[in-house]
Design a protein around this motif. Structure first.
Motif, mmCIF file in Angstrom:
data_model
loop_
_atom_site.group_PDB
_atom_site.id
_atom_site.type_symbol
_atom_site.label_atom_id
_atom_site.label_comp_id
_atom_site.label_asym_id
_atom_site.label_seq_id
_atom_site.Cartn_x
_atom_site.Cartn_y
_atom_site.Cartn_z
ATOM 1 N N VAL A 39 18.158 -48.304 5.441
ATOM 2 C CA VAL A 39 18.440 -48.085 6.859
ATOM 3 C C VAL A 39 19.492 -49.121 7.250
ATOM 4 O O VAL A 39 19.293 -50.320 7.036
ATOM 5 C CB VAL A 39 17.184 -48.243 7.736
ATOM 6 N N VAL A 40 20.608 -48.668 7.800
ATOM 7 C CA VAL A 40 21.731 -49.562 8.082
ATOM 8 C C VAL A 40 22.051 -49.566 9.573
ATOM 9 O O VAL A 40 21.459 -48.837 10.356
ATOM 10 C CB VAL A 40 22.972 -49.143 7.258
ATOM 11 N N PRO A 82 20.037 -39.825 11.394
ATOM 12 C CA PRO A 82 20.437 -39.539 10.011
ATOM 13 C C PRO A 82 21.719 -40.233 9.548
ATOM 14 O O PRO A 82 21.854 -40.548 8.365
ATOM 15 C CB PRO A 82 20.606 -38.014 10.016
ATOM 16 N N GLY A 83 22.641 -40.495 10.456
ATOM 17 C CA GLY A 83 23.877 -41.156 10.054
ATOM 18 C C GLY A 83 23.701 -42.598 9.656
ATOM 19 O O GLY A 83 24.590 -43.190 9.023
ATOM 20 N N ASN A 84 22.558 -43.198 9.997
ATOM 21 C CA ASN A 84 22.285 -44.593 9.642
ATOM 22 C C ASN A 84 21.160 -44.731 8.628
ATOM 23 O O ASN A 84 20.584 -45.805 8.467
ATOM 24 C CB ASN A 84 21.944 -45.412 10.895
ATOM 25 N N VAL A 85 20.849 -43.627 7.960
ATOM 26 C CA VAL A 85 19.805 -43.638 6.927
ATOM 27 C C VAL A 85 20.425 -43.179 5.613
ATOM 28 O O VAL A 85 21.085 -42.141 5.561
ATOM 29 C CB VAL A 85 18.628 -42.724 7.315
ATOM 30 N N LEU A 86 20.220 -43.958 4.569
ATOM 31 C CA LEU A 86 20.725 -43.618 3.243
ATOM 32 C C LEU A 86 19.586 -43.036 2.423
ATOM 33 O O LEU A 86 18.518 -43.642 2.319
ATOM 34 C CB LEU A 86 21.289 -44.861 2.549
ATOM 35 N N PHE A 87 19.839 -41.872 1.844
ATOM 36 C CA PHE A 87 18.823 -41.220 1.030
ATOM 37 C C PHE A 87 19.173 -41.343 -0.451
ATOM 38 O O PHE A 87 20.340 -41.248 -0.840
ATOM 39 C CB PHE A 87 18.723 -39.737 1.384
ATOM 40 N N ASP A 88 18.165 -41.576 -1.240
ATOM 41 C CA ASP A 88 18.291 -41.546 -2.691
ATOM 42 C C ASP A 88 17.890 -40.141 -3.110
ATOM 43 O O ASP A 88 16.712 -39.839 -3.279
ATOM 44 C CB ASP A 88 17.368 -42.589 -3.319
ATOM 45 N N GLU A 106 34.167 -34.966 9.631
ATOM 46 C CA GLU A 106 34.787 -35.629 8.478
ATOM 47 C C GLU A 106 33.856 -35.623 7.278
ATOM 48 O O GLU A 106 34.316 -35.638 6.130
ATOM 49 C CB GLU A 106 35.166 -37.068 8.846
ATOM 50 N N ALA A 107 32.551 -35.595 7.547
ATOM 51 C CA ALA A 107 31.562 -35.578 6.464
ATOM 52 C C ALA A 107 31.293 -34.176 5.941
ATOM 53 O O ALA A 107 30.452 -33.999 5.052
ATOM 54 C CB ALA A 107 30.256 -36.212 6.940
ATOM 55 N N GLY A 108 31.992 -33.180 6.493
ATOM 56 C CA GLY A 108 31.849 -31.826 5.980
ATOM 57 C C GLY A 108 31.235 -30.822 6.934
ATOM 58 O O GLY A 108 31.234 -29.615 6.652
ATOM 59 N N ALA A 120 22.294 -48.625 -2.385
ATOM 60 C CA ALA A 120 22.563 -47.341 -3.005
ATOM 61 C C ALA A 120 22.129 -46.230 -2.055
ATOM 62 O O ALA A 120 21.460 -46.471 -1.052
ATOM 63 C CB ALA A 120 21.802 -47.233 -4.327
ATOM 64 N N GLY A 121 22.497 -45.012 -2.372
ATOM 65 C CA GLY A 121 22.104 -43.882 -1.550
ATOM 66 C C GLY A 121 23.266 -43.381 -0.714
ATOM 67 O O GLY A 121 24.354 -43.954 -0.713
ATOM 68 N N ARG A 122 23.009 -42.309 0.011
ATOM 69 C CA ARG A 122 24.053 -41.696 0.831
ATOM 70 C C ARG A 122 23.424 -41.041 2.053
ATOM 71 O O ARG A 122 22.236 -40.702 2.060
ATOM 72 C CB ARG A 122 24.824 -40.649 0.028
ATOM 73 N N THR A 123 24.225 -40.887 3.089
ATOM 74 C CA THR A 123 23.754 -40.152 4.246
ATOM 75 C C THR A 123 23.704 -38.660 3.896
ATOM 76 O O THR A 123 24.520 -38.165 3.129
ATOM 77 C CB THR A 123 24.671 -40.357 5.457
ATOM 78 N N VAL A 124 22.738 -37.968 4.456
ATOM 79 C CA VAL A 124 22.591 -36.524 4.230
ATOM 80 C C VAL A 124 22.558 -35.862 5.599
ATOM 81 O O VAL A 124 21.609 -36.049 6.366
ATOM 82 C CB VAL A 124 21.311 -36.196 3.439
ATOM 83 N N LEU A 125 23.593 -35.092 5.897
ATOM 84 C CA LEU A 125 23.715 -34.464 7.206
ATOM 85 C C LEU A 125 23.597 -32.945 7.150
ATOM 86 O O LEU A 125 23.726 -32.272 8.173
ATOM 87 C CB LEU A 125 25.067 -34.841 7.839
ATOM 88 N N ASP A 126 23.346 -32.402 5.968
ATOM 89 C CA ASP A 126 23.267 -30.951 5.803
ATOM 90 C C ASP A 126 21.933 -30.407 6.314
ATOM 91 O O ASP A 126 20.929 -31.127 6.388
ATOM 92 C CB ASP A 126 23.430 -30.568 4.332
ATOM 93 N N ASP A 127 21.932 -29.109 6.604
ATOM 94 C CA ASP A 127 20.693 -28.456 7.024
ATOM 95 C C ASP A 127 19.712 -28.302 5.859
ATOM 96 O O ASP A 127 18.496 -28.341 6.055
ATOM 97 C CB ASP A 127 20.997 -27.072 7.603
ATOM 98 N N GLU A 128 20.229 -28.117 4.654
ATOM 99 C CA GLU A 128 19.371 -27.908 3.491
ATOM 100 C C GLU A 128 18.444 -29.101 3.262
ATOM 101 O O GLU A 128 18.877 -30.253 3.265
ATOM 102 C CB GLU A 128 20.222 -27.668 2.245
#
Length: 317
Positions: free
Chosen positions: A214-215, A194-200, A290-292, A113-121
């Motif tokens: 961590v993937v 960050p692209g290989n880390v999933l955050f809950d 592509e991720a925004g 579960a979880g998702r990558t988070v690439l935003d500055d916030e």
């Protein structure tokens, strides 16, 4: 089985191979392409269970990729090692590194579960969390060491970005002409970023991020902790600005990590990764857009890389 889109289609031999590794009475009911990877095709497979519920697996396949067998063997070994360690990594289900049964070299693993988070916030909160996770990885002591790290560029193959400060880059290239400093070996992820880390993390509370996984352990290696720290530092600099690349090493040490004592040694590893990244700017920027992160054009990322290399040379040189 239904496909979410055409890119998700699983080839017949691979589908049969996956099916052989399911529980009795289970079947694949859906396949969905996962985007964001650079070297591998990733698919989430939804499995229908005997009791009418579902569970998800992830299929990783390398299509016409050099070194695929080595990478999948490394990943399978890493996932086996990580089981039960507390490092949140996928569980290994099956691997076919030489494509003996599948159309392409493939690995099947559990879905996290979880998702990558690439935003500055929320970055101020996430950076220490990333650092603590990397310290935990480096603290592991495998009974069998993975292969030694491989350097990804040489002084003669560095690609200098357009508009870069020629004098700074020439000096940086001279740094990596030197022999590698001595180091105490550690288990390296080798692409921890960050692209290989999933955050809950709840969208309404990005500051409360917790790592769910961590993937991408395909490049697992043995080498200096500085190299993993350098790679994450470079990525943070490209994603969020040079100052964040400089801050990550401090966060790593604040979390209990140990880096090279001499500034010249830290400079070597930091610069080596920064220069290697210049060859991959176009590749890494595309999935970010592509991720925004549409503002991260190739040119914008090159400018950040130049600024980061300059800052590292000014700080440690």
């Amino acid at each position: 089985m239904t496909n979410h889109d055409e890119a998700a289609a699983v080839r017949p031999l691979t589908l049969a191979w996956v099916s052989r590794h399911l529980e009795v009475g289970e079947r694949i009911v859906r396949a969905e392409a996962l985007h964001g990877g650079i070297t591998a095709d990733m698919r989430r497979l939804t499995v229908g269970t005997r009791d009418g519920d579902t569970r998800d697996l992830v299929l990783r396949s390398f299509v016409d990729v050099e070194h695929a067998e080595d990478w999948l063997n490394r990943e399978a070994a890493a996932l086996t090692l990580l089981a039960g360690t507390g490092v949140p990594a996928p569980g290994l289900v099956a691997v076919d590194p030489a494509a003996a049964q599948c159309e392409y070299p493939s690995l099947l693993m559990t879905h996290l579960a979880g998702r990558t988070v690439l935003d500055d916030e929320g970055l101020e909160t996430r950076v220490p969390v990333l650092a603590r996770q990397l310290v935990a990885i480096h603290a592991l002591r495998p009974a069998e060491r993975p292969p030694k790290y491989v350097t990804l560029t040489t002084a003669d193959t560095v690609v200098v970005p357009k508009g870069a400060d020629a004098a700074v880059w020439a000096a940086a290239i001279d740094v990596i002409r030197r022999p590698a400093p001595p180091y105490e070996g550690r288990l390296l992820h080798r692409d921890f970023q960050p692209g290989n880390v999933l955050f809950d993390v709840l969208p309404s509370s990005p500051a409360g991020a917790r790592i769910a996984g961590v993937v991408d352990w395909a490049a697992t290696s043995w080498g200096p902790a500085d190299l993993d720290v350098a790679h994450c530092s470079t990525t943070l600099a490209l994603l969020h600005g040079p100052e964040w690349g400089l801050r990550f090493a401090d966060a790593y040490e604040d979390a209990g990590g140990v880096l090279a004592a001499a500034a010249s040694e830290r400079l070597y590893w930091r610069v080596r990764d920064g220069l290697a990244s210049s060859e991959e700017v176009r590749q890494v920027a595309r999935p970010w857009r592509e991720a925004g992160r549409t503002e991260l054009t190739t040119r914008a990322v090159e400018e950040r890389l130049n600024a980061y290399v300059t800052a590292v040379m000014d700080t440690l040189g």
